[in-house]
Design a protein around this motif. Structure first.
Motif, PDB file in Angstrom:
ATOM      1  N   LEU A   1       0.808  -1.225   0.000  1.00  0.00           N
ATOM      2  CA  LEU A   1       0.000   0.000   0.000  1.00  0.00           C
ATOM      3  C   LEU A   1       0.836   1.269   0.000  1.00  0.00           C
ATOM      4  N   ARG A   2       2.150   1.090   0.080  1.00  0.00           N
ATOM      5  CA  ARG A   2       3.071   2.238   0.172  1.00  0.00           C
ATOM      6  C   ARG A   2       2.840   3.059   1.449  1.00  0.00           C
TER       7      ARG A   2
ATOM      8  N   HIS B   1      -2.158   1.076  11.302  1.00  0.00           N
ATOM      9  CA  HIS B   1      -3.525   0.607  11.460  1.00  0.00           C
ATOM     10  C   HIS B   1      -4.466   1.280  10.467  1.00  0.00           C
ATOM     11  N   TYR B   2      -5.647   0.714  10.347  1.00  0.00           N
ATOM     12  CA  TYR B   2      -6.743   1.218   9.513  1.00  0.00           C
ATOM     13  C   TYR B   2      -6.332   1.371   8.045  1.00  0.00           C
ATOM     14  N   PRO B   3      -6.075   0.251   7.375  1.00  0.00           N
ATOM     15  CA  PRO B   3      -5.539   0.294   6.009  1.00  0.00           C
ATOM     16  C   PRO B   3      -6.460   0.891   4.961  1.00  0.00           C
ATOM     17  N   TYR B   4      -7.766   0.984   5.236  1.00  0.00           N
ATOM     18  CA  TYR B   4      -8.665   1.553   4.224  1.00  0.00           C
ATOM     19  C   TYR B   4      -8.895   3.050   4.400  1.00  0.00           C
ATOM     20  N   ARG B   5      -8.363   3.647   5.445  1.00  0.00           N
ATOM     21  CA  ARG B   5      -8.507   5.090   5.600  1.00  0.00           C
ATOM     22  C   ARG B   5      -7.686   5.790   4.525  1.00  0.00           C
TER      23      ARG B   5
ATOM     24  N   ASN C   1      -7.873   5.157   1.470  1.00  0.00           N
ATOM     25  CA  ASN C   1      -7.598   4.194   0.397  1.00  0.00           C
ATOM     26  C   ASN C   1      -8.852   4.033  -0.460  1.00  0.00           C
ATOM     27  N   PRO C   2      -8.852   4.533  -1.702  1.00  0.00           N
ATOM     28  CA  PRO C   2     -10.052   4.453  -2.539  1.00  0.00           C
ATOM     29  C   PRO C   2     -10.344   3.057  -3.072  1.00  0.00           C
TER      30      PRO C   2
ATOM     31  N   SER D   1      -0.360   0.204  -6.354  1.00  0.00           N
ATOM     32  CA  SER D   1       0.360  -0.616  -5.378  1.00  0.00           C
ATOM     33  C   SER D   1       1.832  -0.736  -5.730  1.00  0.00           C
ATOM     34  N   ASP D   2       2.629  -1.063  -4.728  1.00  0.00           N
ATOM     35  CA  ASP D   2       4.038  -1.382  -4.943  1.00  0.00           C
ATOM     36  C   ASP D   2       4.138  -2.894  -5.067  1.00  0.00           C
TER      37      ASP D   2
END
Length: 319
Positions: free
Chosen positions: A109-110, A131-135, A137-138, A282-283
């Motif tokens: 996710l970089r 934490h909170y990987p979808y914050r 993140n579209p 993504s990386d």
């Protein structure tokens, strides 16, 4: 003994119910009941909001539930009431977690720059620290409210559940799950390209990225096995196929399924070819692969579905 499935009316939950029924169980499926419910014969249904802890505990007690399989645990916002109910109830709690707890996901996710782990992740390998990987993140799955995705974090749920000694937790860390009913259509890109045949141009950044997958019925069987096996209490298990393929290899695999001639050409990012959107976001130096040795050796897990059957059913569902 009653086994309850929380969030059991959807893609994964229905498969879990079917695997339990095959074992002679009569699972209780719990969901809000806001949509039509189509359960396999042998399962029963009860409507309840998982965020209403008191109602949830009352329901579990009335049905003499001793084991809970939680499909829809996203973050502590929608799972804390479930954990509080389990603390009162005792018994077994199995939660569906994800490959996204591992450190490589942070690099993908970089969001962090951990050392790239090229080998499949084992249960003891480093986890991500953010934490909170979808914050912010579209690239979010569909069908879940923004509030719940803002709070999404499987890692925090794992930590809270495993730390509570009033009930026994088992964690299943799953890969990308595919099969009939997959709303994310995880293999649509490969199925569509292989069906056409001929020349496929593939973004060179994505061409050799490694990622683990699991067929829905196989993942469901692993969850049921772990939820009912005495040795699985307090354990964490990776689940998924015991092999990985690059996108090139997946394209060729589906071409064989269609009996199509297929040529794959890898091209630079400027051509905006197949999977360029994934590579842009993504990386892809960071693989998302899982070592599933532990569940196979400790619990004797083996996939119940032949791979060709799994792929054929997936193709049929995408037609």
């Amino acid at each position: 003994m009653t086994i309850a499935i929380i969030g059991g009316t959807g893609f994964i939950g229905r498969a879990v119910a079917e695997r339990l029924i095959l074992r002679g169980e009569t699972p209780l499926v719990i969901a809000r009941g806001e949509h039509p419910v189509n359960l396999p014969a042998g399962a029963s249904f009860a409507a309840c909001d998982r965020m209403d802890g008191a109602a949830l505990l009352d329901l579990l007690r009335r049905h003499h539930v001793t084991t809970v399989i939680d499909i829809f645990c996203l973050g502590l916002l929608n799972t804390r009431p479930m954990l509080d109910a389990m603390a009162q109830l005792g018994g077994r709690y199995l939660m569906l977690s994800s490959v996204d707890v591992y450190a490589n996901y942070a690099g993908l996710l970089r969001r962090e720059t951990p050392p790239i782990q090229s080998t499949p992740a084992r249960e003891t390998d480093p986890l991500r620290s953010f934490h909170y990987p979808y914050r912010g993140n579209p690239r979010r799955p569909q069908g879940v409210s923004a509030e719940l995705f803002e709070d999404y974090d499987k890692l925090l749920i794992e930590e809270a559940a495993l730390a509570d000694t009033r009930f026994a937790t088992t964690v299943i860390r799953a890969p990308m799950i595919f099969g009939p009913g997959d709303k994310q259509h995880r293999f649509k890109w490969a199925i569509d390209a292989a069906r056409k045949g001929g020349l496929v141009k593939l973004d060179e950044r994505a061409a050799r990225w490694l990622n683990s997958y699991g067929y829905v019925e196989d993942v469901a069987e692993a969850m049921v096995l772990a939820a009912t096996h005495p040795a699985a209490a307090g354990r964490v298990y990776n689940v998924g196929q015991d092999f990985v393929r690059t996108p090139i290899e997946w394209l060729l695999t589906f071409a064989v399924m269609f009996n199509r001639s297929l040529e794959v050409e890898t091209v630079p990012a400027s051509e905006k070819a197949l999977l360029s959107d994934r590579a842009d976001a993504s990386d892809l130096r960071y693989p998302l692969t899982l070592d599933t040795t532990r569940i196979r050796t400790e619990l004797g897990f083996a996939e119940p579905t032949a791979e060709r059957d799994a792929l054929a059913r997936t193709i049929a569902s995408e037609s």
